[in-house]
Design an enzyme around this catalytic site. Sequence first.
Site, mmCIF file in Angstrom:
data_model
loop_
_atom_site.group_PDB
_atom_site.id
_atom_site.type_symbol
_atom_site.label_atom_id
_atom_site.label_comp_id
_atom_site.label_asym_id
_atom_site.label_seq_id
_atom_site.Cartn_x
_atom_site.Cartn_y
_atom_site.Cartn_z
ATOM 1 N N SER A 54 0.806 -1.225 0.000
ATOM 2 C CA SER A 54 0.000 0.000 0.000
ATOM 3 C C SER A 54 0.839 1.275 0.000
ATOM 4 C CB SER A 54 -0.964 -0.009 1.183
ATOM 5 O OG SER A 54 -0.256 -0.145 2.388
ATOM 6 N N CYS A 84 -6.995 -6.238 0.315
ATOM 7 C CA CYS A 84 -5.739 -6.195 1.068
ATOM 8 C C CYS A 84 -5.076 -4.811 1.017
ATOM 9 C CB CYS A 84 -4.823 -7.314 0.592
ATOM 10 S SG CYS A 84 -3.690 -7.832 1.872
ATOM 11 N N ARG A 111 -2.644 -2.270 9.662
ATOM 12 C CA ARG A 111 -1.799 -2.940 8.651
ATOM 13 C C ARG A 111 -1.038 -4.098 9.273
ATOM 14 N NH1 ARG A 111 2.365 0.700 5.786
ATOM 15 N NH2 ARG A 111 2.590 -1.209 4.561
ATOM 16 N N ILE A 138 -2.549 -12.654 3.189
ATOM 17 C CA ILE A 138 -1.097 -12.515 3.012
ATOM 18 C C ILE A 138 -0.658 -11.193 3.643
ATOM 19 C CG2 ILE A 138 0.800 -12.387 1.352
ATOM 20 C CD1 ILE A 138 -1.067 -13.824 -0.668
ATOM 21 N N ARG A 139 0.060 -11.292 4.733
ATOM 22 C CA ARG A 139 0.465 -10.084 5.498
ATOM 23 C C ARG A 139 -0.708 -9.082 5.526
ATOM 24 N NH1 ARG A 139 4.370 -6.862 4.884
ATOM 25 N NH2 ARG A 139 4.678 -6.879 2.653
ATOM 26 N N HIS A 174 -7.618 -12.157 -0.291
ATOM 27 C CA HIS A 174 -7.388 -12.124 -1.742
ATOM 28 C C HIS A 174 -8.303 -13.089 -2.495
ATOM 29 C CE1 HIS A 174 -3.558 -9.836 -1.862
ATOM 30 N NE2 HIS A 174 -3.428 -10.300 -0.623
ATOM 31 N N GLU A 176 -8.931 -13.067 -5.517
ATOM 32 C CA GLU A 176 -8.385 -13.292 -6.876
ATOM 33 C C GLU A 176 -7.347 -14.421 -6.892
ATOM 34 O OE1 GLU A 176 -7.439 -11.045 -4.794
ATOM 35 O OE2 GLU A 176 -5.313 -10.566 -5.065
HETATM 36 N N1 GLN Z 1 1.050 -5.711 4.033
HETATM 37 C C1 GLN Z 1 0.692 -5.048 2.819
HETATM 38 C C2 GLN Z 1 0.548 -3.541 3.014
HETATM 39 O O1 GLN Z 1 0.632 -3.067 4.092
HETATM 40 C C3 GLN Z 1 -0.591 -5.601 2.259
HETATM 41 C C4 GLN Z 1 -0.387 -7.038 1.884
HETATM 42 C C5 GLN Z 1 -1.174 -7.500 0.694
HETATM 43 O O2 GLN Z 1 -1.747 -6.718 -0.064
HETATM 44 N N2 GLN Z 1 -1.140 -8.794 0.489
HETATM 45 O O3 GLN Z 1 0.377 -2.831 2.071
#
Ligand code: GLN
Length: 193
Positions: A54, A84, A111, A138-139, A174, A176
């Site tokens: 981001s 995300c 985040r 994912i994170r 996600h 997708e």
């Molecule tokens: N951790 C990412 C962020 O802060 C987002 C992770 C993702 O889009 N899979 O932007």
Amino acid sequence: MKNRIDMRIGVLAVQGAFIEHEKILEKLGVDCVEIRQKEQLENIDGIILPGGESTVQGKLLRALGMLEPLTEMIKNGLPVLATCAGLILLSEQLENDTTSHIATLPVVVRRNAYGRQLGSFNTRHDMKDIKDFPMVFIRAPYIVAASDDTDVLATVDDHIVAVRHNNQIGLSFHPELTDDTRIHEQFIRLASS
Ligand code: GLN
């Protein structure tokens, strides 16, 4: 051949997992356009903000002069599906960051909410009328607070991971990255209404 649906969805393509969204739109018979410059924002019926990083996406949106026009379009009702990092861009406030970006979705987002190392996992969960959806994190961020007029669509382990506020859908995960197209189908219905 499958019937094409008469609409054009923009997919923000400055960074991150945009190709996977395009593949799903293609599978559903919807035309899409990769948005890399502000001129490409014209004539779209909806926009997808993909996952990725981001901070990088926010910087690029500013550098390319897209942040302001895109924000205005969303405020004026352009349907948006944000996943995300896209959710982070869209949210009004970031809990652990002083910056905000598009800031049209009235939620507070944390985040990397699941921690950096162990922050990636898969689960299956209902998202309102979409039952048993495969969710890939994912994170991922999650939503720590949402305005009263925001509809919470899914909560996993007491954390809000999917919301809708009028024309805006925000997801921590996600869709997708799975072959389940139900969320994109719902978004296309929103964009065609
Ligand atoms: N951790 C990412 C962020 O802060 C987002 C992770 C993702 O889009 N899979 O932007």
